[in-house]
Design a protein around this motif. Structure first.
Motif, PDB file in Angstrom:
ATOM      1  N   PHE A  65       0.720  -1.640  -7.057  1.00 40.80           N
ATOM      2  CA  PHE A  65       1.881  -1.051  -6.379  1.00 40.80           C
ATOM      3  C   PHE A  65       1.499  -0.376  -5.061  1.00 40.80           C
ATOM      4  CE2 PHE A  65       0.574   1.719  -9.941  1.00 40.80           C
ATOM      5  CZ  PHE A  65       0.097   2.804  -9.223  1.00 40.80           C
ATOM      6  N   GLU A  66       0.272  -0.611  -4.581  1.00 47.43           N
ATOM      7  CA  GLU A  66      -0.168   0.004  -3.318  1.00 47.43           C
ATOM      8  C   GLU A  66       0.806  -0.312  -2.175  1.00 47.43           C
ATOM      9  OE1 GLU A  66      -2.362   2.262  -2.383  1.00 47.43           O
ATOM     10  OE2 GLU A  66      -2.705   2.445  -4.544  1.00 47.43           O
ATOM     11  N   GLU A  67       1.244  -1.588  -2.164  1.00 47.20           N
ATOM     12  CA  GLU A  67       2.115  -2.037  -1.077  1.00 47.20           C
ATOM     13  C   GLU A  67       3.428  -1.251  -1.067  1.00 47.20           C
ATOM     14  OE1 GLU A  67       4.211  -6.167   0.173  1.00 47.20           O
ATOM     15  OE2 GLU A  67       2.434  -6.313  -1.109  1.00 47.20           O
ATOM     16  N   THR A  68       3.969  -1.019  -2.281  1.00 50.09           N
ATOM     17  CA  THR A  68       5.219  -0.260  -2.385  1.00 50.09           C
ATOM     18  C   THR A  68       5.017   1.168  -1.893  1.00 50.09           C
ATOM     19  OG1 THR A  68       5.538  -1.545  -4.387  1.00 50.09           O
ATOM     20  CG2 THR A  68       7.164   0.135  -3.923  1.00 50.09           C
ATOM     21  N   ILE A  69       3.857   1.751  -2.247  1.00 52.21           N
ATOM     22  CA  ILE A  69       3.584   3.111  -1.777  1.00 52.21           C
ATOM     23  C   ILE A  69       3.539   3.133  -0.253  1.00 52.21           C
ATOM     24  CG2 ILE A  69       1.782   4.894  -1.633  1.00 52.21           C
ATOM     25  CD1 ILE A  69       1.320   4.707  -4.514  1.00 52.21           C
ATOM     26  N   GLU A  70       2.890   2.122   0.340  1.00 51.11           N
ATOM     27  CA  GLU A  70       2.822   2.049   1.801  1.00 51.11           C
ATOM     28  C   GLU A  70       4.223   1.948   2.403  1.00 51.11           C
ATOM     29  OE1 GLU A  70       0.469   2.674   3.927  1.00 51.11           O
ATOM     30  OE2 GLU A  70      -0.764   3.165   2.177  1.00 51.11           O
ATOM     31  N   GLN A  71       5.089   1.121   1.767  1.00 52.14           N
ATOM     32  CA  GLN A  71       6.467   0.974   2.269  1.00 52.14           C
ATOM     33  C   GLN A  71       7.203   2.315   2.233  1.00 52.14           C
ATOM     34  OE1 GLN A  71       7.961  -2.061  -0.289  1.00 52.14           O
ATOM     35  NE2 GLN A  71       7.065  -3.745   0.900  1.00 52.14           N
ATOM     36  N   ILE A  72       6.967   3.078   1.151  1.00 52.55           N
ATOM     37  CA  ILE A  72       7.653   4.374   1.037  1.00 52.55           C
ATOM     38  C   ILE A  72       7.104   5.357   2.072  1.00 52.55           C
ATOM     39  CG2 ILE A  72       7.895   6.381  -0.490  1.00 52.55           C
ATOM     40  CD1 ILE A  72       8.245   4.171  -2.722  1.00 52.55           C
ATOM     41  N   TYR A  73       5.789   5.271   2.342  1.00 47.92           N
ATOM     42  CA  TYR A  73       5.211   6.119   3.388  1.00 47.92           C
ATOM     43  C   TYR A  73       5.772   5.747   4.760  1.00 47.92           C
ATOM     44  CZ  TYR A  73       1.710   8.103   0.217  1.00 47.92           C
ATOM     45  OH  TYR A  73       1.079   8.772  -0.783  1.00 47.92           O
ATOM     46  N   GLU A  74       6.068   4.439   4.953  1.00 50.78           N
ATOM     47  CA  GLU A  74       6.673   4.017   6.223  1.00 50.78           C
ATOM     48  C   GLU A  74       8.092   4.574   6.356  1.00 50.78           C
ATOM     49  OE1 GLU A  74       6.722  -0.277   7.204  1.00 50.78           O
ATOM     50  OE2 GLU A  74       4.598  -0.172   6.626  1.00 50.78           O
ATOM     51  N   LEU A  75       8.805   4.535   5.222  1.00 51.39           N
ATOM     52  CA  LEU A  75      10.187   5.011   5.206  1.00 51.39           C
ATOM     53  C   LEU A  75      10.240   6.527   5.408  1.00 51.39           C
ATOM     54  CD1 LEU A  75      13.061   3.833   4.608  1.00 51.39           C
ATOM     55  CD2 LEU A  75      12.689   4.499   2.239  1.00 51.39           C
ATOM     56  N   PHE A  76       9.341   7.244   4.706  1.00 57.25           N
ATOM     57  CA  PHE A  76       9.266   8.704   4.808  1.00 57.25           C
ATOM     58  C   PHE A  76       7.866   9.104   5.279  1.00 57.25           C
ATOM     59  CE2 PHE A  76      12.104   8.045   1.006  1.00 57.25           C
ATOM     60  CZ  PHE A  76      13.290   8.374   1.626  1.00 57.25           C
ATOM     61  N   PRO A  77       7.613   9.041   6.595  1.00 54.40           N
ATOM     62  CA  PRO A  77       6.238   9.270   7.092  1.00 54.40           C
ATOM     63  C   PRO A  77       5.665  10.623   6.682  1.00 54.40           C
ATOM     64  CG  PRO A  77       7.666   8.469   8.839  1.00 54.40           C
ATOM     65  CD  PRO A  77       8.548   8.783   7.679  1.00 54.40           C
ATOM     66  N   VAL A  78       6.544  11.624   6.507  1.00 54.79           N
ATOM     67  CA  VAL A  78       6.040  12.963   6.185  1.00 54.79           C
ATOM     68  C   VAL A  78       5.331  12.971   4.824  1.00 54.79           C
ATOM     69  CG1 VAL A  78       8.168  13.800   5.105  1.00 54.79           C
ATOM     70  CG2 VAL A  78       6.626  15.405   6.196  1.00 54.79           C
ATOM     71  N   LEU A  79       5.746  12.069   3.948  1.00 58.30           N
ATOM     72  CA  LEU A  79       5.126  12.038   2.621  1.00 58.30           C
ATOM     73  C   LEU A  79       3.675  11.595   2.692  1.00 58.30           C
ATOM     74  CD1 LEU A  79       7.880  10.607   0.247  1.00 58.30           C
ATOM     75  CD2 LEU A  79       7.449  12.943   0.985  1.00 58.30           C
ATOM     76  N   LYS A  80       3.360  10.750   3.675  1.00 59.39           N
ATOM     77  CA  LYS A  80       1.971  10.302   3.797  1.00 59.39           C
ATOM     78  C   LYS A  80       1.075  11.481   4.179  1.00 59.39           C
ATOM     79  CE  LYS A  80      -0.949   6.658   5.385  1.00 59.39           C
ATOM     80  NZ  LYS A  80      -1.054   5.325   5.964  1.00 59.39           N
ATOM     81  N   ASP A  81       1.578  12.324   5.102  1.00 62.72           N
ATOM     82  CA  ASP A  81       0.784  13.494   5.504  1.00 62.72           C
ATOM     83  C   ASP A  81       0.591  14.458   4.343  1.00 62.72           C
ATOM     84  OD1 ASP A  81       0.912  12.394   8.019  1.00 62.72           O
ATOM     85  OD2 ASP A  81       2.707  13.540   8.570  1.00 62.72           O
ATOM     86  N   LYS A  82       1.581  14.506   3.457  1.00 66.20           N
ATOM     87  CA  LYS A  82       1.554  15.512   2.385  1.00 66.20           C
ATOM     88  C   LYS A  82       1.149  14.890   1.060  1.00 66.20           C
ATOM     89  CE  LYS A  82       4.131  18.667   4.854  1.00 66.20           C
ATOM     90  NZ  LYS A  82       4.158  20.101   4.942  1.00 66.20           N
ATOM     91  N   GLN A  83       0.539  13.715   1.077  1.00 68.58           N
ATOM     92  CA  GLN A  83       0.386  12.992  -0.182  1.00 68.58           C
ATOM     93  C   GLN A  83      -0.468  13.708  -1.221  1.00 68.58           C
ATOM     94  OE1 GLN A  83      -1.790   9.322  -0.102  1.00 68.58           O
ATOM     95  NE2 GLN A  83      -2.547   9.674   1.955  1.00 68.58           N
ATOM     96  N   SER A  84      -1.403  14.566  -0.795  1.00 67.65           N
ATOM     97  CA  SER A  84      -2.225  15.260  -1.802  1.00 67.65           C
ATOM     98  C   SER A  84      -1.704  16.651  -2.112  1.00 67.65           C
ATOM     99  CB  SER A  84      -3.676  15.365  -1.344  1.00 67.65           C
ATOM    100  OG  SER A  84      -3.966  14.446  -0.366  1.00 67.65           O
ATOM    101  N   GLN A  85      -0.527  16.989  -1.561  1.00 68.38           N
ATOM    102  CA  GLN A  85       0.042  18.303  -1.836  1.00 68.38           C
ATOM    103  C   GLN A  85       0.918  18.249  -3.085  1.00 68.38           C
ATOM    104  OE1 GLN A  85       1.184  19.799   2.024  1.00 68.38           O
ATOM    105  NE2 GLN A  85       2.174  21.556   1.039  1.00 68.38           N
ATOM    106  N   LEU A  86       1.007  19.367  -3.797  1.00 69.62           N
ATOM    107  CA  LEU A  86       1.883  19.402  -4.966  1.00 69.62           C
ATOM    108  C   LEU A  86       3.331  19.300  -4.502  1.00 69.62           C
ATOM    109  CD1 LEU A  86       0.378  22.184  -7.263  1.00 69.62           C
ATOM    110  CD2 LEU A  86      -0.002  19.725  -7.313  1.00 69.62           C
TER     111      LEU A  86
END
Lengths: 339, 236
Positions: B112-133
């Motif tokens: 599901f890596e590809e889906t995660i990448e798509q969601i990070y593209e849709l919501f870029p802020v989530l990629k920056d915060k991915q290791s935050q609770l």
């Protein structure tokens, strides 16, 4: 006062406080982890955990005896370590059996946590009776192999100090096994898919169900891990001291204190709480007379034992700490409730 | 008459006490945004939960892709391709953003890596915060995590229960923009909303529910322009 006196004092403290406290703390930490996991996933206080430890230890002892009778021993290591994996297996199976036979019924009824707690008291008495019925209520030592890594006299000869530091092999085994167990547990919870699903379930049950997590699977894995933790903690405690069903039953008090102090439901909190209780019990019941004689000038040497509390009162220490924590920080040191 | 992609008809029922739904019907097709609006207590959220199977209905039916799914459990409906974002408690607060997405993909056994990448593209802020609770994020970011989690199964119907409750107008506009983008992938998106005006602006169709019954139906534009709808609860 010479510097050699300070070294002697430190060796004395390491021998009678530091090593025993780390060892006892590790055993309590493993026990408290089991309590905290049940609380985090199944949301009740499992009073049967002490007797689950007792059951796991009994099974391991029986297998140890059998191994010894057919001539298999651990050599310098205790034979119980070879028997341990089988003890874990059987205890985990018992946990699943109890869950399916007893707790599942109350889950289906959607019983409130206090009902589960009372049910666990029932399970506690049943397990307690079962263990006494099978192995008897007596005190049993099942340790074999090399007793010491360094004997006190060897240490004295080696260093030329007046005080000896005896390192028992059970102490080293306890610490190493506890560390390995904790690392595996944390890796499992943080990195594996099942571990993450357990944390998710513990954090937000409804959303976990919406995400397709199977609650029965989460509960089953929790019991397997709890059975393993209980057996490991019980066997380590029994190797280090001795196995007596009643002692294990009374361990419920310090282990709950450890889990609550750390923040019940929080695994890291259970470990920290275990060591806090372990260190407090040993430090507050140790007689500091000899230690003070080493470090104080002769003119103010103490005459009494310099002991805060008699060892008979060691359970009081858990309770005092528990009350203090509950008054000033009811959620525990780390905020509890979820994995 | 041909069934719509996902629809419920003549639902009657509630949470066990008095009935909340009194025969309301909702239908949605692929590539559509359908918004359910209405006054407080009209049963907006309830009808969505009924479509997901979270409450027992006395009569009426739910169908998905021409199959009757009225008696299926929520879990089974989710495995068929429905996905739901609850209004509250919709993220795992003690898990990191990335772990939230991974749990969303729990039922998937493929990569599901590809889906995660798509969601990070849709919501870029989530990629920056991915290791935050997720519990440490702001309200708007949390909603993005919640929607992201729901998208991880690659659903064909996305159901959002008041996604803009408690977020600022700017965040709300951004969220609606993202929802339009999600629609472009061919998904059917069903939204229950309090912020009726803004929601109807992006809607293909809208339902106005009153007392658990359909009161008005039309395209988003029609409803916004209808005098009756505006006077009754859009505030003129």
């Amino acid at each position: 006062m010479e510097y050699i006196d300070i070294i002697n004092a430190l060796v004395l403290l390491s021998n009678f406080v530091l090593l025993p406290a780390i060892t006892y703390g590790s055993q309590l930490a493993l026990a408290a982890l089991g309590v905290t996991l049940i609380y985090a996933v199944l949301r009740f206080s499992n009073f049967a955990h002490g007797d689950l430890m007792s059951f796991g230890t009994m099974v391991t002892i029986l297998i140890t005896w059998w191994l010894q009778s057919v001539g298999i021993t651990g050599g310098v290591m205790p034979t119980a370590l070879i028997a341990l994996p089988f003890g874990i297996l059987i205890t985990a199976l018992l946990c699943i059996l109890i869950d399916q036979g007893v707790y599942k019924f109350y889950r289906k009824q959607k019983s409130v946590p206090v009902v589960f707690m009372i049910v666990s008291v029932g399970v506690m008495f049943t397990l307690n009776a079962l263990v006494r019925f099978i192995i008897g209520p007596d005190d049993r030592r099942f340790f074999d192999g090399e007793k010491f890594i360094i004997k006190a006299t060897e240490f004295k000869n080696l260093t030329g100090l007046d005080e000896g530091l005896a390192i028992k092999s059970t102490q080293v085994i306890t610490i190493i096994v506890a560390i390995i167990t904790m690392i595996i547990l944390f890796w499992f919870l943080q990195k594996s898919k099942t571990g993450k699903s357990m944390r998710a379930f513990s954090n937000n049950e409804d959303l976990a169900l919406l995400s397709g997590i199977n609650p029965d699977r989460v509960v089953m894995y929790t019991w397997i891990i709890v059975g393993a933790l209980a057996t490991i903690a019980g066997v380590l405690y029994g190797l280090d001291k001795s196995f007596k069903p009643y002692t294990y039953f009374s361990l419920v008090l310090p282990m709950f204190a450890a889990a609550i102090i750390g923040g019940v439901g929080n695994p890291l909190g259970a470990i920290v709480g275990g060591y806090i209780i372990g260190f407090s019990e040993v430090m507050l019941t140790y007689a500091y007379k000899k230690f003070l004689i080493y470090i104080l000038p002769t003119s103010i040497e103490p005459s009494g034992l310099m002991q805060f509390l008699s060892t008979d009162y060691k359970f009081a220490i858990s309770f005092i700490i528990l009350v203090i924590v509950l008054i000033f920080r009811p959620t525990g040191i780390f905020k509890g409730k979820t994995l | 008459m041909q069934n719509k992609y996902f629809e419920c008809s003549n639902l009657i029922g509630g949470y066990g006490g008095a009935d909340i739904l009194h025969g309301c019907s909702i239908a949605i097709d692929k590539n559509e945004i359908v918004v359910i609006v209405g006054p407080n207590g009209a049963g907006k959220s309830t009808v969505m939960k009924a479509m997901l199977g979270m409450l027992k209905i006395k009569s009426g039916s739910v169908s998905f892709m021409d199959n009757d799914i009225t008696n299926l459990s929520p879990q089974l409906r989710i495995s068929l391709g429905l996905s739901f974002v609850p209004q509250t408690n919709n993220v795992f607060t003690e898990l990191t953003v990335r772990e939230n997405l991974e749990i969303g993909a729990y039922t998937r056994n493929d990569n599901f890596e590809e889906t995660i990448e798509q969601i990070y593209e849709l919501f870029p802020v989530l990629k920056d915060k991915q290791s935050q609770l997720a519990g440490e994020l702001s309200g708007g970011q949390r909603q993005q995590v919640a929607v992201g989690r729901a998208l991880m199964t690659k659903p064909s119907v996305l159901m959002l229960d008041e996604p803009t409750a408690g977020v600022s107008p700017i965040v709300m506009d951004e969220l609606f923009e993202r929802i339009i983008e999600i629609k472009k992938t061919g998904m059917a998106i069903l939204i229950v909303e309090q912020n009726a005006k803004q929601a109807l602006n992006i809607a293909d169709y809208g339902y106005v529910l009153v007392n658990g019954q359909n009161k008005h139906f039309g395209t988003g534009k029609e409803l916004l322009e209808s005098k009756e709808v505006r006077q009754s609860f859009l505030g003129g």
